[in-house]
Write a protein that holds these residues in place. Structure first.
Motif, PDB file in Angstrom:
ATOM      1  N   HIS A 278     -44.852  -8.871  11.439  1.00  0.00           N
ATOM      2  CA  HIS A 278     -44.943 -10.304  11.203  1.00  0.00           C
ATOM      3  C   HIS A 278     -43.592 -10.995  11.232  1.00  0.00           C
ATOM      4  O   HIS A 278     -43.430 -11.978  11.947  1.00  0.00           O
ATOM      5  N   HIS A 327     -51.817 -10.142   6.631  1.00  0.00           N
ATOM      6  CA  HIS A 327     -52.864 -10.940   7.269  1.00  0.00           C
ATOM      7  C   HIS A 327     -53.241 -10.345   8.629  1.00  0.00           C
ATOM      8  O   HIS A 327     -54.194 -10.804   9.246  1.00  0.00           O
ATOM      9  N   HIS A 328     -52.478  -9.356   9.077  1.00  0.00           N
ATOM     10  CA  HIS A 328     -52.877  -8.650  10.293  1.00  0.00           C
ATOM     11  C   HIS A 328     -53.819  -7.495   9.971  1.00  0.00           C
ATOM     12  O   HIS A 328     -54.220  -6.765  10.864  1.00  0.00           O
TER      13      HIS A 328
HETATM   14 CU   LIG Z   1     -48.341 -12.354  11.126  1.00  0.00          CU
END
Ligand SMILES: [Cu+2]
Ligand code: HEM
Lengths: 586, 240
Positions: A278, A327-328
């Motif tokens: 991220h 969030h992945h």
């Molecule tokens: Cu991300």
């Protein structure tokens, strides 16, 4: 006890010219050069080359998706290999290398008024290690089994098991290449960070630095903190593959037989990967943010709106992006409470990001907008970035993400936000700074054509993918097969996307042509063709020679955004112009 | 034209205090950290990055240890040293830790003498540090071979979870590599101090830059860091 004298370096010696390394031979001047500008060009050229390779790979993927039986050698395995190499190259070896190794090396010393990076030797090593990493990566195309097909996320356990293409050599060399890349980047990254912190010229306070430098600086700090996770993950997976350890490998049965693995945690790899992955998005985005701010301000002849806010937004985004990684992983099977936390932090990032977008628009508001090629690309960036950001809000929410996960919607989202948007900035930045690097302008007409085809084409390619994702077309599938829930038209849409991808891709060669043609034939640019304020445009010679500044290093008196200052003689005041000479209020 | 003086920012204004002065120092021109040379700043930032590397390794270790279904080997049993027939838990590791911590002491002294330009004592202290470091690595090699002898392998061991051997060899190996690199640089810089490079401003072979006695201090930062990391490894592997 006697007082210990401080080290001699504390005497204010930002630069002793005699400490500048002076190359004596052709080889040390152009090949094993320690000059940041040469290193920048080496980095950029290598990364651009890889960009074209990755582009060619995307053509093959698109051909397969659009016309499934056309290219016979693309079976499921080959398709996996294509997406993996395309994705990894684009994200790590093209975008990161271009923004930090390329623009960082060229612009940081010039923009902060230094003669070079602070550790030129390590800087040189950084490029050569990068090259080694690239060679390792490309070599997998020629080894038995070919490159790895694990996807750019390299998730274990499948990444290292048989059944995934490239499990002979591909995955090993991919991991090695990443390890070498991280080591090489660290050498460069330390340079970028320390040069900004400790190598600035007189008068160049942190709050007078152009936003380009702020963006690249923050991204470099982030990279120094995020790449370690990738490094550790790669080392551990390499051990799983080569030594038979079970860091990421649970007990598995393959073809009816128990594998030697047991007790490892595949989710651990996902955490390590995304703790890098991220921030990586923002390692690419923050330099783009910074560069776009400067392009907009220069080509709209207007000071950037809310400079301080822009700086703090960059820092806030950089810091926040270290606490959103999972969030992945909404569908990875981690604890659902994590999802709640990470969705919240993800949505919070939207705030500083939105501030930046508003400030860009307010900078343009009533500006004296010159629709030059760099300006066009900057406007294109704002549009695609907002577009990708909005779909990001969809994907950031757990309940919306779960059905969209692993569909073409995700592919559309990340291509908009971290594929197209930063690439547009890179193009804009090349059109903007090429005159400084070569002394000649790129051809404007070709440039504008390049912009319109790329910008509209990118929409034609990626916008329909949102729709494909919504109707459920999965990502990483080499064909849609006989599934009945897709309308017939989905396949024709795929074919149309492919045609556009081929056209847009082919047009990038026109850009390449422009780069080469203008080297000799371009209009002579002079030192400051855009009438810009920042220091790199005030060098005594163009292209700037070794050491950048001739006899004396410039002294800075103002920020980088004095455009159209009331009462000033010209519509811009260079950063190194003393107050008395500028007229008007300083 | 009140601002026409060279803008050294707020420096020098008498009302600065506390946090504000910190902030204005950081934001001043030329250097964010007024007293740090380039080399020192670089080392601090590198160490920050390296902290993340070790941090990731150790967190990975903890995760592996928590998530493996097999029982974890008993540290005081596995890491015991047999002397004259009795098994002393953690004896070897106590000596190793003592050696490494002592080397931090000699390193600190070396830095002090380097700034006094006492080349003889500095060199001697640096060599002592290097010797202690090498002893540490030697004892680590001894421990590795002892464990290997008892059947501990990266992919499995007779005492319990396979991840024990994997994480142990990986993390102590990575740390040992750091110590070894430190020893090599100690020798290189000790030689430079001895030869008087920093007195006559002799240029580096690779970098072609003049060195300063500060190199000793920068190396010292690295060395103390490697020591500090060891304390964590020690705690997590041997005391947990
Ligand atoms: Cu991300
Ligand atoms: C030239 C324009 C491009 C085209 C036509 C293109 C096309 C594609 C296609 C067809 C896929 C595979 C989708 C799937 O089946 O899952 C893909 C994946 C991907 N692309 Fe691109 N792409 C382009 C540019 C870029 C750029 C500039 C980036 C940089 C961020 C990028 C990053 C990725 C990544 C990370 C993946 C995922 C790979 C994976 O699933 O492991 N692409 N692209």
């Amino acid at each position: 006890m006697t007082e210990i004298p401080l080290g001699p370096a504390v005497e204010t010696e930002p630069f002793h010219d005699d400490d500048l390394y002076h190359p004596r031979s052709w080889l040390t001047k152009y090949v094993f050069s320690q000059d940041a500008k040469v290193i920048a060009i080496q980095y950029s050229a290598t990364a651009l080359f890889l960009g074209f390779v990755a582009l060619a790979l995307s053509w093959l993927m698109r051909l397969q998706l659009g016309f499934p039986d056309l290219v016979t050698f693309i079976d499921a395995d080959a398709y996996y290999q294509l997406i993996t190499m395309h994705g990894m190259m684009m994200v790590v070896y093209v975008l990161t290398a271009l923004f930090l190794g390329g623009f960082g090396n060229y612009l940081i010393p010039l923009m902060v008024g230094a003669r070079d990076m602070v550790f030129p030797y390590a800087n040189m090593l950084s490029f050569w290690l990068y090259l080694v990493a690239v060679v390792l990566l490309l070599s997998t195309f020629f080894l038995p089994g070919g490159p790895t097909g694990a996807g750019w996320t390299l998730y274990p356990p499948q990444a290292i098991l048989s059944g995934t293409p490239g499990q002979e050599w591909g995955i090993i060399l991919m991991l090695l290449s990443l390890i070498v890349f991280v080591i090489g980047f660290t050498m460069g990254g330390l340079n970028y960070v320390v040069t900004v912190l400790q190598g600035r010229t007189e008068g160049m306070t942190l709050m007078r630095m152009p936003l380009t430098v702020w963006g690249i600086f923050t991204a470099s700090v982030m990279a120094l903190l995020a790449f370690p996770a990738l490094f550790v993950g790669a080392v551990m997976m390499l051990f799983d593959k080569l030594l038979g350890t079970s860091f990421f490998m649970p007990a598995l049965i393959e073809m009816g037989e128990h594998l030697k693995y047991g007790g490892g945690s595949p989710v651990l790899f996902q955490h390590l990967f995304w703790f890098f992955g991220h921030p990586e998005v923002y390692i690419v985005a923050l330099p783009a943010f910074g560069i776009v701010s400067d392009l907009i301000s220069t080509h709209a002849r207007r000071n950037i709106f809310g400079y301080r806010m822009m700086v703090w937004a960059i820092i806030a985004i950089g810091a926040l992006s270290f606490v959103v990684w999972a969030h992945h992983m909404y569908v990875s099977g981690m604890n659902p409470y994590f999802g709640f936390f990470f969705a919240t932090t993800t949505l919070i990032i939207a705030i500083p990001t939105a501030i930046k977008v508003y400030n860009w628009i307010l900078t343009l508001w009533r500006g004296d907008i010159h629709l030059t090629t760099p300006m066009l690309f900057s406007l294109g960036f704002i549009i695609t970035f907002v577009n990708g950001g909005l779909t990001g809000l969809f994907l950031g929410n757990v309940v919306v993400d779960v059905p969209l996960s692993d569909t073409m919607f995700v592919v559309a989202h990340f291509h908009m936000v971290m594929g197209v948007a930063p690439i547009l900035v890179i193009f804009g930045a090349i059109y903007h700074w090429y005159p400084k690097v070569t002394g000649r302008m790129l051809h404007e007409g070709l440039g504008k054509l390049h912009f319109w085809i790329t910008f509209l084409g990118a929409y034609a390619i990626f916008f329909p993918m949102h729709y494909l994702g919504l109707i459920g077309v999965p990502r990483r599938y080499h064909e849609m097969g006989d599934a009945t829930f897709f309308p017939e038209s989905a396949q024709s849409l795929n074919a149309a996307i492919t045609v556009m991808a081929l056209v847009v891709g082919a047009f990038q060669f026109v850009f390449l042509f422009n780069l080469i043609w203008s080297l000799r034939r371009g209009e002579p640019a002079g030192g400051n063709p855009w009438r810009a304020t920042s220091l790199e445009w005030q060098t005594p010679e163009t292209p700037p020679p070794h050491g950048n500044w001739g006899r004396t290093v410039p002294v800075v008196y103002r920020w980088a955004y004095d455009y159209n200052v009331p009462g000033a003689a010209e519509d811009f005041i260079p950063q190194n112009q003393p107050p008395a000479a500028a007229g008007g209020m300083a | 034209m009140t601002e026409s003086a060279l803008p050294r920012t707020a420096a020098g204004s008498p009302t600065r205090a506390g946090l504000r002065s910190v902030a204005s120092d950081l934001a001043s021109d030329r250097r964010a950290f007024r007293t740090a040379s380039w080399g020192k700043a670089m080392m601090w930032i590198f160490l920050l990055s390296d902290t993340f590397v070790f941090g990731c390794f150790l967190i990975a270790y903890m995760t592996a240890r928590i998530s493996t279904p097999e029982p974890w080997p008993n540290a005081s049993q596995v890491f015991s040293l047999e002397v004259a027939g009795t098994a002393f838990p953690l004896l070897l590791i106590a000596i190793m830790t003592f050696v490494l911590i002592s080397s931090s002491g000699t390193m600190a002294l070396a830095v002090n003498y380097a700034f006094r330009r006492d080349r003889r004592t500095t060199t001697a202290l640096m060599l002592a540090t290097a010797a202690l470091g090498a002893t540490f690595v030697g004892m680590q090699a001894f421990e590795w071979s002892k464990l290997i002898h008892e059947g501990v392998r990266p992919w499995g061991n007779p005492f319990g979870a396979a991840q024990f051997g994997s994480t142990f060899f990986m993390i102590t190996g990575f740390h040992g590599t750091h110590v070894t690199i430190g020893v090599i640089f100690l020798l290189i810089i000790a030689r430079k101090v001895w030869r008087g490079d920093y007195e006559e401003g002799r240029r580096g072979f690779f970098t072609s830059r003049r060195g300063h006695y500060e190199a000793v201090e920068i190396l010292g930062l690295y060395w103390h860091f490697v020591d500090l990391v060891w304390v964590f490894i020690f705690a997590f592997f041997y005391l947990w």
